[in-house]
Design a protein around this motif. Structure first.
Motif, PDB file in Angstrom:
ATOM      1  N   CYS A   4       5.969  -6.484  -4.758  1.00  0.00           N
ATOM      2  CA  CYS A   4       6.738  -5.366  -4.170  1.00  0.00           C
ATOM      3  C   CYS A   4       8.121  -5.827  -3.710  1.00  0.00           C
ATOM      4  O   CYS A   4       8.556  -5.484  -2.603  1.00  0.00           O
ATOM      5  CB  CYS A   4       5.966  -4.724  -3.013  1.00  0.00           C
ATOM      6  N   LEU A   5       8.799  -6.573  -4.563  1.00  0.00           N
ATOM      7  CA  LEU A   5      10.157  -7.011  -4.226  1.00  0.00           C
ATOM      8  C   LEU A   5      11.138  -5.847  -4.186  1.00  0.00           C
ATOM      9  O   LEU A   5      12.255  -5.996  -3.677  1.00  0.00           O
ATOM     10  CB  LEU A   5      10.623  -8.078  -5.222  1.00  0.00           C
ATOM     11  N   PHE A  24       7.847   3.845   1.718  1.00  0.00           N
ATOM     12  CA  PHE A  24       8.425   2.717   2.443  1.00  0.00           C
ATOM     13  C   PHE A  24       9.785   3.089   3.016  1.00  0.00           C
ATOM     14  O   PHE A  24      10.081   2.823   4.188  1.00  0.00           O
ATOM     15  CB  PHE A  24       8.551   1.515   1.513  1.00  0.00           C
ATOM     16  N   ARG A  25      10.624   3.717   2.201  1.00  0.00           N
ATOM     17  CA  ARG A  25      11.949   4.108   2.653  1.00  0.00           C
ATOM     18  C   ARG A  25      11.856   5.065   3.857  1.00  0.00           C
ATOM     19  O   ARG A  25      12.591   4.923   4.834  1.00  0.00           O
ATOM     20  CB  ARG A  25      12.718   4.773   1.512  1.00  0.00           C
ATOM     21  N   GLN A  26      10.947   6.013   3.771  1.00  0.00           N
ATOM     22  CA  GLN A  26      10.779   6.965   4.862  1.00  0.00           C
ATOM     23  C   GLN A  26      10.274   6.285   6.129  1.00  0.00           C
ATOM     24  O   GLN A  26      10.720   6.598   7.237  1.00  0.00           O
ATOM     25  CB  GLN A  26       9.811   8.078   4.429  1.00  0.00           C
ATOM     26  N   ARG A  65       0.817  -1.213   0.000  1.00  0.00           N
ATOM     27  CA  ARG A  65       0.000   0.000   0.000  1.00  0.00           C
ATOM     28  C   ARG A  65       0.856   1.271   0.000  1.00  0.00           C
ATOM     29  O   ARG A  65       0.310   2.376   0.002  1.00  0.00           O
ATOM     30  CB  ARG A  65      -0.945   0.009   1.208  1.00  0.00           C
ATOM     31  N   LEU A  66       2.184   1.109   0.039  1.00  0.00           N
ATOM     32  CA  LEU A  66       3.098   2.240   0.080  1.00  0.00           C
ATOM     33  C   LEU A  66       3.833   2.369  -1.249  1.00  0.00           C
ATOM     34  O   LEU A  66       4.036   1.390  -1.962  1.00  0.00           O
ATOM     35  CB  LEU A  66       4.119   2.052   1.207  1.00  0.00           C
ATOM     36  N   THR A  67       4.283   3.575  -1.551  1.00  0.00           N
ATOM     37  CA  THR A  67       5.209   3.768  -2.657  1.00  0.00           C
ATOM     38  C   THR A  67       6.617   3.460  -2.154  1.00  0.00           C
ATOM     39  O   THR A  67       6.857   3.428  -0.929  1.00  0.00           O
ATOM     40  CB  THR A  67       5.162   5.217  -3.171  1.00  0.00           C
TER      41      THR A  67
END
Length: 274
Positions: free
Chosen positions: A128-129, A95-97, A89-91
């Motif tokens: 989402c690998l 995700f990184r943030q 559900r994240l970009t």
């Protein structure tokens, strides 16, 4: 054969499907995570077993002394995101943030570097690998987000069922949750709902089969699964089964598992693979 026992350290309303996304309501719910985690620590101390705790950043912010107590008890602290959001559900930037902010929070609470990550609801799958690539870039040593099964909420059934390195260029190790293959289907024996539902001899046989195949069993549960007093009356019929069924049997099953098998942390397993 060494196996790994892991605990997803979150409160009951963060694990409950219907309330986990309703962050605006979290402050209105009774928190029970401290007392439930104490139950886990006592169980592990009695068995003289060290485990890996995947800690939610939100919990570390609310109860930093709890996370420090877990770490000071000799257990490994790893990361379980900040708000328990599913990765798909994240970009990639979101995700990184999330990983960066939650890692800073959890490291501050425990006073130790964070080496491992587990996605909420085992939400790293074939779609989402890129998340594993980001974890590599951010210096994580292992991930344990892949569950090689398929159900309505999570699963990556085509993934390997044994520890593996997703990228030739990185030392990152993926530790899938424990499954046993039968009739071409992967059957979960990794923990959580399956711990509470399946009879102990079936769990025992599944782990022995994995160990006979030289595969370490990566098992998991949540502190709220040991809580026999907490009730939330607005659950769906499915949640009444998946989140509450079988809680009374879990402590006894865990005590038997800790006697019948050898366990270490995920970092301990990773060191054995090196």
């Amino acid at each position: 054969m060494l196996n790994a026992l892991t605990i997803d350290l979150e409160d009951w309303y963060q694990g409950l499907t219907s309330t986990s996304r309703q962050r605006e309501r979290w402050s209105n719910f009774e928190s029970r995570v401290v007392a439930n985690t104490e139950k886990v620590l006592n169980l592990l101390a009695q068995a003289e077993v060290k485990a890996t705790f995947f800690v939610l950043g939100y919990v570390a912010d609310q109860f930093p002394e709890l996370i420090r107590r877990v770490a000071d008890s000799g257990h490994e602290i790893a990361l379980h995101s900040y708000y328990h959001q599913q990765v798909q559900r994240l970009t990639p930037d979101q995700f990184r943030q999330d990983v960066a902010s939650s890692r800073a929070t959890v490291q501050k609470a425990c006073g130790r570097p964070i080496k491992g990550y587990r996605a909420p609801m085992f939400s790293i799958n074939g779609s989402c690998l890129w998340a594993l690539e980001i974890l590599c870039e951010m210096g994580f040593e292992y991930d344990s987000s892949v569950f090689p099964v398929q159900n309505m909420y999570y699963g990556y059934p085509s993934a390997p069922r044994y520890p593996y390195r997703p990228f030739d260029s990185s030392s990152l190790v993926e530790f899938p949750l424990a499954t046993v293959q039968c009739l071409g289907i992967n059957w979960p024996v990794g923990g959580g709902f399956y711990f509470r539902t399946f009879p102990y001899p079936l769990l025992q046989a599944g782990i022995r089969r994995l160990n006979h195949q030289k595969i370490p069993a990566v098992l998991y549960f949540h502190p709220w699964e040991l809580d026999l007093e907490q009730r939330y009356w607005q659950v769906t019929p499915r949640e009444r089964i998946t989140h509450y069924h079988g809680r009374a049997s879990l402590a006894g099953k865990l005590q038997r598992l800790l006697k019948d098998f050898e366990f270490t942390t995920l970092s301990g397993l990773a060191n054995n693979l090196a």
